[in-house]
Scaffold this motif. Sequence first.
Motif, PDB file in Angstrom:
ATOM      1  N   HIS A 176       0.855  -1.184   0.000  1.00 31.86           N
ATOM      2  CA  HIS A 176       0.000   0.000   0.000  1.00 31.86           C
ATOM      3  C   HIS A 176       0.893   1.237   0.000  1.00 31.86           C
ATOM      4  N   ALA A 229      -4.720 -15.080  -2.564  1.00 32.80           N
ATOM      5  CA  ALA A 229      -5.644 -13.957  -2.689  1.00 32.80           C
ATOM      6  C   ALA A 229      -5.881 -13.290  -1.332  1.00 32.80           C
ATOM      7  N   LEU A 230      -5.958 -14.094  -0.279  1.00 32.31           N
ATOM      8  CA  LEU A 230      -6.139 -13.533   1.064  1.00 32.31           C
ATOM      9  C   LEU A 230      -4.909 -12.736   1.473  1.00 32.31           C
ATOM     10  N   LYS A 232      -2.933 -11.088  -0.498  1.00 33.67           N
ATOM     11  CA  LYS A 232      -2.971  -9.806  -1.220  1.00 33.67           C
ATOM     12  C   LYS A 232      -4.025  -8.877  -0.627  1.00 33.67           C
ATOM     13  N   ALA A 233      -5.126  -9.445  -0.141  1.00 32.56           N
ATOM     14  CA  ALA A 233      -6.162  -8.615   0.475  1.00 32.56           C
ATOM     15  C   ALA A 233      -5.625  -7.919   1.731  1.00 32.56           C
ATOM     16  N   PHE A 234      -4.839  -8.630   2.531  1.00 30.31           N
ATOM     17  CA  PHE A 234      -4.213  -8.017   3.703  1.00 30.31           C
ATOM     18  C   PHE A 234      -3.187  -6.972   3.267  1.00 30.31           C
ATOM     19  N   SER A 236      -3.415  -5.208   0.596  1.00 30.88           N
ATOM     20  CA  SER A 236      -4.208  -4.077   0.124  1.00 30.88           C
ATOM     21  C   SER A 236      -4.624  -3.161   1.267  1.00 30.88           C
ATOM     22  N   ALA A 237      -4.837  -3.754   2.437  1.00 29.27           N
ATOM     23  CA  ALA A 237      -5.241  -2.972   3.616  1.00 29.27           C
ATOM     24  C   ALA A 237      -4.053  -2.350   4.335  1.00 29.27           C
ATOM     25  N   ARG A 255      -6.436  -4.208  -8.870  1.00 30.77           N
ATOM     26  CA  ARG A 255      -7.413  -4.911  -8.038  1.00 30.77           C
ATOM     27  C   ARG A 255      -7.240  -4.610  -6.566  1.00 30.77           C
ATOM     28  N   TYR A 256      -5.976  -4.490  -6.117  1.00 25.07           N
ATOM     29  CA  TYR A 256      -5.723  -4.353  -4.675  1.00 25.07           C
ATOM     30  C   TYR A 256      -5.274  -2.956  -4.267  1.00 25.07           C
ATOM     31  N   ASP A 257      -5.236  -2.029  -5.216  1.00 27.29           N
ATOM     32  CA  ASP A 257      -4.879  -0.640  -4.920  1.00 27.29           C
ATOM     33  C   ASP A 257      -3.541  -0.542  -4.195  1.00 27.29           C
TER      34      ASP A 257
END
Length: 301
Positions: A176, A229-230, A232-234, A236-237, A255-257
């Motif tokens: 991020h 995918a999980l 990458k989601a973390f 992303s946050a 997708r994940y900014d």
Amino acid sequence: MNRLNYKHLHYFYHVAETGSLHAAADKLAITPQTISGQLKLLEDDLGEPLLRRKGRNVELTDAGQMAYQYCKDIFRLGDEMQEVLQLGLDARPEELRVGVVDALPKSITHRLLAPVIANHPDMKIICREEQMTTLLGELAVHRLDLVLADSPMPPGMNIRCFSHELGASRIACFAHRRLISETAFPACLNDAPVLIPTGSSSTLRTNILSWLKRQGIVVRVAGEFDDSALLKAFGSAGHGFFFAPEVITDEICQRYDVEVAGVVPDLQQSFYAVVAERRHPHSAVKELTERAGSDIGFLST
């Protein structure tokens, strides 16, 4: 020489698989005494003891180990013959059963399969995501047509499968924007939170940790994840830096900014198709593996 009794061999195979007369009997819906008697006849015919007692269970003798290997080939070919004949000599399945190692990015899976999907527009794709060892077991008994993985088949596995490298990509580091500083990469990773795949079997995890050690960089492992995918989601946050194939940079960033912190030029992730030995291979699997030899760089950026 007496003709081999395949019913006796079938009983032996299930005992070898379960390590127990009682477990095999339950699976076959017969009594342990029946199996024991049939196995004695098989040993008499072969002239060698195949099993010996080990507590309440049994274990294979050296002759039993050899017989077990032959059994696996015999029954594998039997399953294959039944499948081919039931479908017709010239017919191939209208579905492709694919096992996907859980650490493999979903978009990489699609890229690997896209060419054969394009050539077989009416074919149904069935994907199952699991750990490598589980998928290889399914592949060995023809419940899967191939396995897509981020590493070749591990050494020492006693199954007749072959690994074909389909492509490769350099590894990039993402985060991020609030984690990215003016400090140059990879020095910016010192004391920074990093997200990595879990498990010692993950090739990417092993390569990342080895590279960090060579660079003398000490990071804080802020999370470990089975699912890419999980992870990458973390990321992303903003929970940490993470690594992924450079070839899917645009997709990850959109997708994940997140942004690219840097590229690791001396780290490369390869992707493999693992297939079982078959007399009549699936046409789509054959296309995929034949292309691997000449198209090895099709994923590289």
